[in-house]
Write a protein that holds these residues in place. Structure first.
Motif, mmCIF file in Angstrom:
data_model
loop_
_atom_site.group_PDB
_atom_site.id
_atom_site.type_symbol
_atom_site.label_atom_id
_atom_site.label_comp_id
_atom_site.label_asym_id
_atom_site.label_seq_id
_atom_site.Cartn_x
_atom_site.Cartn_y
_atom_site.Cartn_z
ATOM 1 N N MET A 40 -3.881 48.983 -13.818
ATOM 2 C CA MET A 40 -2.660 48.180 -13.939
ATOM 3 C C MET A 40 -2.386 47.795 -15.390
ATOM 4 O O MET A 40 -1.244 47.801 -15.843
ATOM 5 C CB MET A 40 -2.771 46.932 -13.067
ATOM 6 N N GLY B 48 1.325 46.591 -7.156
ATOM 7 C CA GLY B 48 2.079 45.365 -7.396
ATOM 8 C C GLY B 48 2.798 44.863 -6.165
ATOM 9 O O GLY B 48 2.864 43.649 -5.937
ATOM 10 N N GLY C 263 8.102 40.641 -10.597
ATOM 11 C CA GLY C 263 7.853 42.003 -10.137
ATOM 12 C C GLY C 263 8.851 42.443 -9.092
ATOM 13 O O GLY C 263 9.308 43.590 -9.096
ATOM 14 N N HIS D 155 6.661 38.621 -16.660
ATOM 15 C CA HIS D 155 5.637 39.414 -15.989
ATOM 16 C C HIS D 155 4.500 39.758 -16.950
ATOM 17 O O HIS D 155 3.323 39.597 -16.611
ATOM 18 C CB HIS D 155 6.276 40.697 -15.455
ATOM 19 N N HIS E 33 1.869 51.414 -10.456
ATOM 20 C CA HIS E 33 2.149 49.995 -10.652
ATOM 21 C C HIS E 33 2.826 49.400 -9.419
ATOM 22 O O HIS E 33 2.480 48.301 -8.981
ATOM 23 C CB HIS E 33 3.045 49.822 -11.884
#
Length: 241
Positions: free
Chosen positions: A131, A194, A39, A98, A190
């Motif tokens: 998400m 994240g 990420g 991911h 996100h």
């Protein structure tokens, strides 16, 4: 072979101990770490990509020159486009890692709680609860984005080597704007969740830093979303044409 001679049995594949890397990947902590690191790689790409996109406000020559530089960076040590392809491969590995880690963690979480709650409670923020769908939206957008501005497959007015004109052509269509705006809103959500989650996984978060990390996540998500959306808005309003 003489009688009484002992033969040393070789361990079967099932008797062999799994490697450290395999054990790490199988663990929940390992998958979360992969998600966090991949990420951060994608986040770094998003920041660089947004800054590059903003060059469109300096005119066609500046933006097209930037697009050409992406293919010549690393020369003469590297051949034409090699550095760009290395970055693409790294980004692809990050996206795949991911996505796979997220999917497997999701399945593991479902398996650990097979019975649905009778009374559902709001246990997470909107960004947290979306998400999964946000990830799917972004995965589909990446495919569209590559077909639109990299391979020029779906861009009817695309011209090879003219990045500025191709961007304007994309955002001169209603569907190009809708797809891009929805995807960038998903990017913001996100990133907001994240970034904070990655910081927690990598041990950067604690009670005193939580407020700072959440503020940083909100600010980063806002800046990225606004930066990316400024390009289609500029084309739609005629600022960039």
């Amino acid at each position: 072979m003489a009688l009484g001679t002992r033969t040393e049995e070789k361990p079967s594949r099932t008797d062999r101990q799994p490697s450290v890397i395999r054990l790490f990947w199988r663990s929940t902590v390992g998958k979360k770490t992969v998600m966090a690191l991949s990420g951060l790689i994608m986040l770094g790409y998003l920041v660089a990509h947004m800054l590059g996109n903003l060059k469109i406000f300096f005119g066609a020559d500046e933006f097209n020159g930037y697009a050409h530089w992406l293919r010549t960076m690393g020369e003469p040590v590297l051949h034409y486009s090699w550095a760009l392809w290395l970055l693409r491969v790294l980004l692809l590995l990050a996206v795949v890692g991911h996505g796979v880690a997220a999917y497997q963690l999701s399945r593991r979480d479902i398996a650990a709680r097979p019975d649905k709650y009778v009374h559902r409670r709001r246990r997470a923020s909107y960004a947290t609860r979306t998400m999964r769908w946000g990830g799917i939206i972004l995965a589909l957008f990446i495919v569209w984005h590559l077909l639109d501005l990299t391979t020029l497959t779906v861009n009817e007015n695309a011209q090879a080597g003219r990045a500025y004109e191709n961007v304007v052509a994309t955002f001169s269509t209603w569907y190009g704007n809708v797809i891009y705006i929805v995807a960038m809103l998903a990017v913001g959500l996100h990133v907001r969740h994240g970034f904070w989650s990655a910081a927690q996984t990598l041990g950067m978060g604690n009670a005193t830093r939580e407020c700072i990390l959440r503020t940083a996540a909100d600010a980063l998500a806002l800046v990225l979303t606004a930066g990316f959306l400024s390009v289609p808005v500029a084309v739609m309003t005629g600022v960039v044409s």
